[in-house]
Design a protein around this motif. Sequence first.
Motif, PDB file in Angstrom:
ATOM      1  N   SER A 278       0.827  -1.212   0.000  1.00  0.00           N
ATOM      2  CA  SER A 278       0.000   0.000   0.000  1.00  0.00           C
ATOM      3  C   SER A 278       0.857   1.257   0.000  1.00  0.00           C
ATOM      4  O   SER A 278       0.698   2.144  -0.842  1.00  0.00           O
ATOM      5  CB  SER A 278      -0.926   0.013   1.219  1.00  0.00           C
ATOM      6  OG  SER A 278      -1.773  -1.098   1.215  1.00  0.00           O
ATOM      7  N   ARG A 282       1.797   4.126  -3.066  1.00  0.00           N
ATOM      8  CA  ARG A 282       1.587   5.565  -2.910  1.00  0.00           C
ATOM      9  C   ARG A 282       2.869   6.355  -3.146  1.00  0.00           C
ATOM     10  O   ARG A 282       2.855   7.416  -3.767  1.00  0.00           O
ATOM     11  CB  ARG A 282       1.086   5.873  -1.488  1.00  0.00           C
ATOM     12  CG  ARG A 282      -0.312   5.411  -1.181  1.00  0.00           C
ATOM     13  CD  ARG A 282      -0.767   5.999   0.152  1.00  0.00           C
ATOM     14  NE  ARG A 282      -1.995   5.381   0.623  1.00  0.00           N
ATOM     15  CZ  ARG A 282      -2.053   4.403   1.517  1.00  0.00           C
ATOM     16  NH1 ARG A 282      -0.923   3.932   2.050  1.00  0.00           N
ATOM     17  NH2 ARG A 282      -3.197   3.903   1.896  1.00  0.00           N
ATOM     18  N   ASN A 327      -3.143  -4.738   3.161  1.00  0.00           N
ATOM     19  CA  ASN A 327      -2.426  -4.402   1.930  1.00  0.00           C
ATOM     20  C   ASN A 327      -3.057  -5.072   0.717  1.00  0.00           C
ATOM     21  O   ASN A 327      -3.110  -4.489  -0.366  1.00  0.00           O
ATOM     22  CB  ASN A 327      -0.950  -4.791   2.050  1.00  0.00           C
ATOM     23  CG  ASN A 327      -0.120  -3.754   2.768  1.00  0.00           C
ATOM     24  OD1 ASN A 327       0.513  -2.917   2.144  1.00  0.00           O
ATOM     25  ND2 ASN A 327      -0.129  -3.790   4.094  1.00  0.00           N
ATOM     26  N   ASP A 330      -6.142  -3.095  -0.288  1.00  0.00           N
ATOM     27  CA  ASP A 330      -5.733  -1.886  -1.021  1.00  0.00           C
ATOM     28  C   ASP A 330      -5.308  -2.238  -2.443  1.00  0.00           C
ATOM     29  O   ASP A 330      -5.643  -1.533  -3.401  1.00  0.00           O
ATOM     30  CB  ASP A 330      -4.569  -1.192  -0.301  1.00  0.00           C
ATOM     31  CG  ASP A 330      -5.017  -0.439   0.939  1.00  0.00           C
ATOM     32  OD1 ASP A 330      -6.236  -0.236   1.104  1.00  0.00           O
ATOM     33  OD2 ASP A 330      -4.140  -0.051   1.736  1.00  0.00           O
ATOM     34  N   LEU A 340      -5.828   5.038  -4.121  1.00  0.00           N
ATOM     35  CA  LEU A 340      -5.591   4.774  -2.699  1.00  0.00           C
ATOM     36  C   LEU A 340      -5.822   6.050  -1.893  1.00  0.00           C
ATOM     37  O   LEU A 340      -5.511   7.140  -2.356  1.00  0.00           O
ATOM     38  CB  LEU A 340      -4.148   4.299  -2.486  1.00  0.00           C
ATOM     39  CG  LEU A 340      -3.860   2.844  -2.813  1.00  0.00           C
ATOM     40  CD1 LEU A 340      -2.397   2.532  -2.576  1.00  0.00           C
ATOM     41  CD2 LEU A 340      -4.724   1.912  -1.961  1.00  0.00           C
TER      42      LEU A 340
END
Length: 340
Positions: A278, A282, A327, A330, A340
């Motif tokens: 995750s 990002r 995770n 996501d 996200l």
Amino acid sequence: MAKMTLGRTGLTVEQNGFGALPIQRISKEEAVRLLRRAQEGGMTYFDTARAYTDSEEKLGAAFAGMRDKVVIATKTMAQTAHAFWDDLHTSLRLLGTDYVDVYQFHTPSFCPRPGDESGLYDAMLEAKRQGKVRFIGITNHRLDVAHEAIDSGLYDLLMFPFSYISSEKELAVADACLEKGMAFVAMKALCGGLITNSAAACAWVAQHQGVLPIWGIQRERELDEFLSYLPTPPRLDDKLRAVIEQDRRELEGDFCRGCGYCMPCPQGIKINSCARASVMMRRAPAINFLSEEGQAMMKKIEDCVGCGQCAAKCPYGLDTPALLQRNYQDFKEVLAGKPL
């Protein structure tokens, strides 16, 4: 150039070191060129390990004929004295040298001591007596092992995770080393890729007396960044402080550092990648979790049986099975096109 002395070793090095784990991922020719550029640019401390596949061999090729110009640290994951000697002799051969400046026990689950049943520390002392090892080090992620090593007085150097998103307890380890005159080498100052502003990381580490960061480098542009900081170190101004505060807000709480202590998983899950998917999606989108290979890796989370072996071995006390599931959720949302 900013020089520093590594605790009681008396070794004087440039205040930014080269972490040679990533060069196992590039060709020997590329690695040799990168290492020589690093040395020519002012870097003097080079850290590798027997466990880093061909990293030692690449250092040996790069620094042939210039051994006196670099400080070389390597590591052994040996569990017995016999394996210790095998590793040391292999490292010396591959590095093309008859001595290692700093030889480190590589992330042991305990603190080796003279006379213990492993025989590791006694072997290290004999290697030092023979001149094959100059200084004795240990690397770890576990706070209890780190503090035991510091308090023991047996070690010249500790390598430990150290970044601006470390906890107060982790940061205190560096202060404890300084008080004991022990060298402190900061690993994961970029937190395994979670920190993306190298100037902020470098400026923050430079505030801490006696701390030598080693930067994992495998690309020329990465080396150029760190070499540019040698003559003109980044200053911790308001702009970089804002970066640090934003990162701390985004990364506070439970997250996987990717240390790999939880491995291997009996179900074949690559925990140290999957449990941080995750945050990596990002902050480091270049890491392609949505590739065919990445999807297959993440799908393995479905095989988790919740045995808890990973959580029991995590030095940071994470609920790893729960972290994997968060995770994976996501990841499935990103796969479905949701941000996200």
